[in-house]
Design an enzyme around this catalytic site. Structure first.
Site, PDB file in Angstrom:
ATOM      1  N   SER A 184      32.724  56.853  75.000  1.00 23.00           N
ATOM      2  CA  SER A 184      32.347  57.796  73.950  1.00 23.00           C
ATOM      3  C   SER A 184      33.381  58.881  73.698  1.00 23.00           C
ATOM      4  CB  SER A 184      31.003  58.427  74.297  1.00 23.00           C
ATOM      5  OG  SER A 184      31.089  59.114  75.525  1.00 23.00           O
ATOM      6  N   HIS A 212      26.778  53.490  72.116  1.00 18.27           N
ATOM      7  CA  HIS A 212      27.615  53.837  70.955  1.00 18.27           C
ATOM      8  C   HIS A 212      28.010  52.594  70.165  1.00 18.27           C
ATOM      9  CE1 HIS A 212      28.175  58.162  71.359  1.00 18.27           C
ATOM     10  NE2 HIS A 212      28.216  57.985  72.662  1.00 18.27           N
ATOM     11  N   LYS A 243      20.524  57.130  69.010  1.00 13.38           N
ATOM     12  CA  LYS A 243      21.778  57.259  68.262  1.00 13.38           C
ATOM     13  C   LYS A 243      21.630  56.555  66.906  1.00 13.38           C
ATOM     14  CE  LYS A 243      24.549  58.562  72.175  1.00 13.38           C
ATOM     15  NZ  LYS A 243      24.660  58.146  73.570  1.00 13.38           N
TER      16      LYS A 243
END
Ligand SMILES: *Cc1c(COP(=O)(O)O)cnc(C)c1O
Length: 399
Positions: A184, A212, A243
């Protein structure tokens, strides 16, 4: 006695502050999105994990509201007592189906998914080989497990192979290679092609944390394994609904059905923590529906275009970026103070970004980590590039 304790706490806080490492929390007074309200002012957000722009999406929030209206605020129970709802079964089936696994198990957060995954599956006869830049939750999960630990420096496949050889020489039973799908702080996408080749060679399994990546990376947003064309080769996949997939909260592990069955019996953050709220499940289900639809393809194409446009603009403006193809675009600044000052001045210019410094990233590698979203317009992306350039030039002229 306790005076000592409170003095120590205050001293630690003072040390954090003196090192320029305090992380102040800015307060947002609107819903999450490309444009947010901070200190009574509309600013553009370039640091959310809101990759598909679904965090403030009206359909996702309505699905959350409907689930809460229909089924209440929460279950007031862990799953195995009286906390398993039809929504949990639907969400587990939806995420497993989306990502191509036999089954999935929900956790309160991906942090808990990683914290609970290893300990029930492996013991001191086994080995976990971990990338040095893995997320804190993987590190904690590995610590909670009795397996032997091996570590290789980020992305170093020679070092990974050395670890594999060593583990085999040490006579371990099962080996799991654990890695983030996307790191990340840099936006680097793990070389899952090379990792799975090595896993095959040494008869190891592979665990990927795709927080991610799930929802937007690779074909249909199926994540880093899809991006690297090694789908079906990842034994354990953890991820988040916090996310790209709606941004509410909740984590999951996808795996073979017997692995999921054992985790339901033994994974401590699953056994001993409240079941996900109906609203959280409703939001995630709607986000998965959108991510899998034709609209999902449109959003992913927009996200890729926005990231490419921002990278091109910033490169033309002579910023030092970490190269890559992920919508995480780190702007390298070096000094922690510079990253802080620049982020503060960018907020005055209407651009919300955050400086990252030690211990989140190595000393001397401070940066502003920007993140693009499908929710950004072309004009907003260009405004961000212009603001970065203006603030940088002003800071250089006042040096
Ligand atoms: C964000 C993140 C997590 C934690 O996810 P939560 O669902 O917020 O707990 C875990 N691993 C990685 C790689 C992440 O980026």
């Amino acid at each position: 006695m306790s005076d000592d304790f409170y003095n120590r706490v205050r001293t630690t806080l003072d040390e954090i502050e003196a090192g320029g490492l305090t992380k102040p929390e800015r307060v947002i007074a609107s819903r999450q999105g490309a444009e947010i309200m901070v200190n009574g002012k509309a600013v553009l957000n370039f640091c959310a994990n809101n990759y598909l722009g679904l965090g403030g999406d009206a359909r996702v929030s309505e699905a959350a509201a409907k689930a809460a209206r229909d089924f209440g605020a929460g279950m007031a129970s862990v799953r195995f007592i009286c906390g398993t709802h039809t929504l949990h079964k639907e969400l587990e089936a939806a995420i497993a189906g989306y990502l191509g696994y036999e089954d999935a198990i929900l956790f309160p957060a991906a942090f808990d998914a990683n914290g609970g995954l290893f300990e029930p599956l492996l013991d001191e006869k086994d080995a976990i080989i971990s990338d040095s830049l893995n997320h804190a939750s993987i590190i904690d999960g590995v610590r909670l497990c009795k397996a032997k630990r091996y570590r290789f420096s980020n992305g170093d496949m020679t070092a990974l192979e050395d670890n594999l050889k060593q583990a085999r020489a040490d006579g371990v039973r099962s080996i799991v290679i654990a890695t983030d799908g996307v790191f990340s702080m840099d936006g680097h996408i793990a070389d899952l092609g090379a990792i799975t080749v090595l896993a095959d060679k040494y008869d190891a399994m592979v665990m990927v944390d795709d927080c991610h990546a799930t929802g937007f990376l690779g074909p249909q947003g199926r994540g880093s394994a899809a991006f690297r064309a090694v789908e079906g080769r990842i034994d354990f996949l953890s991820g988040t609904f916090g996310k790209a997939l709606g941004g509410a909260m909740g984590g999951f592990v996808c795996a073979k059905k017997e692995v999921v069955a054992l985790l339901r019996q033994r994974a401590r953050p699953y056994l001993f923590s409240n079941a996900l709220a109906p609203s959280v499940c409703g939001a995630a289900l709607e986000a998965i529906r959108i991510a899998q639809s034709a609209e999902g393809d449109t959003l992913r194409a927009k996200l890729i275009d926005n990231a490419a446009r921002f990278r091109a603009g910033m490169t033309a403006a002579k910023f030092d970026l970490v190269p890559g193809e992920h919508p995480i675009v780190p702007v390298m600044l070096g000094e922690a103070r510079l990253a802080q000052t620049m982020a503060a001045q960018l907020l005055d210019e209407g651009i919300y970004v955050i400086g990252f410094s030690f211990p989140v990233v190595p000393k001397g590698l401070a940066r502003i980590r920007t993140q693009l979203s499908a929710g950004h317009s072309v004009e907003q992306v260009d405004r961000a590039v212009a603001a970065f350039t203006k603030v940088r030039d002003r800071l250089e002229n006042t040096k």
